[in-house]
Enzyme design. Structure first.
Site, PDB file in Angstrom:
ATOM      1  N   LYS A 196       7.897   5.298   9.250  1.00  0.00           N
ATOM      2  CA  LYS A 196       7.341   4.094   8.626  1.00  0.00           C
ATOM      3  C   LYS A 196       8.424   3.129   8.178  1.00  0.00           C
ATOM      4  CE  LYS A 196       3.277   6.161   6.335  1.00  0.00           C
ATOM      5  NZ  LYS A 196       2.652   6.328   5.010  1.00  0.00           N
ATOM      6  N   GLY A 242      -0.043  -3.205   5.537  1.00  0.00           N
ATOM      7  CA  GLY A 242      -1.096  -3.665   6.426  1.00  0.00           C
ATOM      8  C   GLY A 242      -1.173  -2.917   7.739  1.00  0.00           C
ATOM      9  N   GLY A 243      -0.675  -1.667   7.753  1.00  0.00           N
ATOM     10  CA  GLY A 243      -0.740  -0.870   8.971  1.00  0.00           C
ATOM     11  C   GLY A 243       0.340  -1.214   9.990  1.00  0.00           C
ATOM     12  N   HIS A 250      -8.912   7.966   5.512  1.00  0.00           N
ATOM     13  CA  HIS A 250      -8.225   6.958   4.701  1.00  0.00           C
ATOM     14  C   HIS A 250      -9.190   6.530   3.600  1.00  0.00           C
ATOM     15  CE1 HIS A 250      -5.457   3.179   4.743  1.00  0.00           C
ATOM     16  NE2 HIS A 250      -5.999   3.342   3.551  1.00  0.00           N
ATOM     17  N   LYS A 257      -7.765  -1.614   9.527  1.00  0.00           N
ATOM     18  CA  LYS A 257      -9.160  -1.301   9.243  1.00  0.00           C
ATOM     19  C   LYS A 257     -10.142  -2.234   9.953  1.00  0.00           C
ATOM     20  CE  LYS A 257      -7.395  -0.202   4.664  1.00  0.00           C
ATOM     21  NZ  LYS A 257      -7.233  -0.737   3.299  1.00  0.00           N
ATOM     22  N   GLU A 304      -4.134   3.364  -2.184  1.00  0.00           N
ATOM     23  CA  GLU A 304      -4.568   3.912  -0.901  1.00  0.00           C
ATOM     24  C   GLU A 304      -4.072   5.345  -0.738  1.00  0.00           C
ATOM     25  OE1 GLU A 304      -4.467   1.566   2.503  1.00  0.00           O
ATOM     26  OE2 GLU A 304      -4.735  -0.335   1.465  1.00  0.00           O
ATOM     27  N   ARG A 319      -2.642  -6.575  -4.876  1.00  0.00           N
ATOM     28  CA  ARG A 319      -3.375  -7.821  -4.611  1.00  0.00           C
ATOM     29  C   ARG A 319      -4.846  -7.487  -4.447  1.00  0.00           C
ATOM     30  NH1 ARG A 319      -4.533  -6.702   0.640  1.00  0.00           N
ATOM     31  NH2 ARG A 319      -2.924  -5.674   1.888  1.00  0.00           N
ATOM     32  N   VAL A 344      -8.924  -7.132   1.404  1.00  0.00           N
ATOM     33  CA  VAL A 344      -9.923  -7.725   2.295  1.00  0.00           C
ATOM     34  C   VAL A 344     -11.309  -7.141   1.982  1.00  0.00           C
ATOM     35  CG1 VAL A 344     -10.648  -7.992   4.709  1.00  0.00           C
ATOM     36  CG2 VAL A 344      -8.212  -8.081   4.121  1.00  0.00           C
ATOM     37  N   ARG A 370     -15.598  -5.933   9.737  1.00  0.00           N
ATOM     38  CA  ARG A 370     -14.697  -7.075   9.926  1.00  0.00           C
ATOM     39  C   ARG A 370     -14.942  -7.698  11.299  1.00  0.00           C
ATOM     40  NH1 ARG A 370      -8.768  -5.722   7.337  1.00  0.00           N
ATOM     41  NH2 ARG A 370      -9.454  -4.385   5.610  1.00  0.00           N
TER      42      ARG A 370
END
Length: 445
Positions: A158, A164-165, A208, A237, A275, A293, A296, A339
């Site tokens: 990572k 944000g993936g 998740h 997502k 998360e 923050r 979405v 989405r």
């Protein structure tokens, strides 16, 4: 209450924030790029300022242009939405240094959670479960190989500064790690200006699950339930639901307590999300990251708990108490968010274009947070999100049934869109059972 608010974002989230601001009698100021001049959020704001060309670096990430817009319009506060400058600690500090109100967590909390390795270490110290992984950046390939050998394959590689993936890869063995390490590091340097890499245990079958937190002005940190976010493509997502069908009351209590500890560990104020990864076989969960923050997917929490999270954000920023009794929060029913993206429903590749038809579904338990109307152009410069279709029901079965009807009634023509994918998902046996994981989209394809 804040009297005037500049929304430093675009599309559906800007429109969403403006809607709450106007309901509260707060003057809403929009900033926009040249490419977005005709979008609904610009039209619906009380005042709008063009801050640059289509390139986000010259407009929505242009901190000085946004601060100049706030000054010229007399805005009292700035709400960053999500993405762009929302998790930029330097911007948050500058906003406050200029005498403006920052609608978000403190810059120190953003900094603490912005680096995944630092965040993991802080969470472990606070008693929040973390997956086996490195406590320092893997500075070179040899260090990465040594760490992976100790952790055990497969591992996740990572970008420590990512989110944000983005900036992640799986390595099943040393050969794969030697390939992926350089790719992730190069991507991290290019996208985030920081090539630090984290090596972490990879769980092949995982869910998740995240928890919405709200740090109040009086210092308390609340947890407003969990959201299931396992329907993903490319680690990003597509569907969120609350409550999670995988979480028992006992597991929920552990999730919420851990999320509160996470927020308290960094003195968290305002809205944020903790998360986690959940191993469905063992019911163990591990901290993944904290998003400092508004998410979405915040509407599913709003609908289950009956709160307006944007209003609560504004109240916290203004030093006010919440609109609800923190000791009497009671979830009701089930909510699912889909989405709707301008992308191919099979390969999920972006498909911008002019919207010829745009008819949103209506009916009981149906909410649409959209960024576009018929006649607008979906450009290739930004995220492909067109709208969020959110449905509620007394239980999960009713919410799914309403989602099926709403998807069928949602008419979009022009750009490509993923509505056909959702029509397929909502009849998929694995999804309907509630027993699914982050690999469900791959199995459908």
């Amino acid at each position: 209450m804040i009297e005037s608010l500049l929304v430093a974002n675009r599309g559906e989230i800007a429109r969403r924030i403006i809607r709450t601001a106007k309901r509260l009698g707060v003057r809403a100021v929009a900033v926009h790029s040249e490419a977005d001049a005709d979008l609904p959020f610009v039209v619906e704001a009380d005042e709008a300022v063009c801050v640059g060309p289509a390139n986000p670096a010259q407009s929505y990430r242009n901190a000085e242009a946004i601060l100049a817009a706030a000054e010229s319009t007399g805005a009292q506060a700035i709400h960053p939405g999500y993405g762009f400058l929302s998790e930029n600690a330097d911007f948050a500090r500058t906003v406050q240094a200029r005498g403006l109100v920052w609608v978000g967590p403190g810059a120190d909390a953003i900094t603490a959670m912005g680096d995944k390795i630092n965040a993991r270490n802080l969470m472990a110290a606070a008693g929040v479960p973390v997956a086996p992984g490195t406590t320092e950046p893997a500075t070179d390939l040899d260090a990465a190989v040594a760490a992976a050998t100790e952790i055990g394959y497969p591992v996740m590689v990572k970008a420590a500064a990512g989110g944000g993936g983005m900036g992640m890869a799986v390595a099943a063995d040393e050969a794969a790690l030697r390939t992926e390490y350089d790719k992730v590091r190069a991507f991290a340097e290019r996208m985030f200006g920081d090539g630090s890499v984290l090596i972490e245990r990879y769980f092949p079958r995982v869910r998740h699950v995240e928890v919405q937190i709200l740090g109040l002005a009086d210092g308390r940190v609340l947890a407003l339930g969990e959201r299931e976010c396992s329907v993903q493509r490319r680690n990003q997502k597509l569907v969120e639901e609350s409550p999670s069908p995988a979480v028992s009351p006992e597991l929920r209590a552990r999730f919420l307590a851990a999320a509160v500890r996470a927020g308290e560990a960094v003195g968290y104020r305002n809205a944020g999300t903790v998360e986690c990864l959940l191993d469905p076989a063992t019911q163990e969960f591990f901290f993944l990251e904290m998003n400092t923050r508004l998410q979405v997917e915040h509407p599913v929490t709003e609908l289950v708990y009956g709160v307006d999270l944007v209003e609560e954000q504004l109240r916290v920023a203004a030093g006010l108490a919440p609109t609800f009794d923190p000791d009497a929060l009671t979830p009701r029913g089930h909510a699912i968010e889909l989405r709707i993206n301008a992308e191919d429903p099979k390969r999920f590749l972006p498909g911008p274009g002019v919207i010829g038809t745009w008819v949103e579904p209506t009916g009981e338990g149906v909410r649409v947070d959209s960024g576009y109307v018929a006649g607008n152009t979906v450009t290739p410069f930004y995220d492909s999100l067109l709208a969020k279709l959110v449905v509620t029901g007394a239980d999960r079965a009713e919410a799914i049934e309403r989602a099926r009807t709403a998807v069928a009634d949602f008419a979009v023509a022009g750009p490509k869109n993923n509505l056909p994918f959702f029509a397929e998902l909502l009849t998929n046996g694995e999804f309907l059972s509630g027993d699914y994981d982050t690999g469900i989209v791959g199995r459908m394809r």
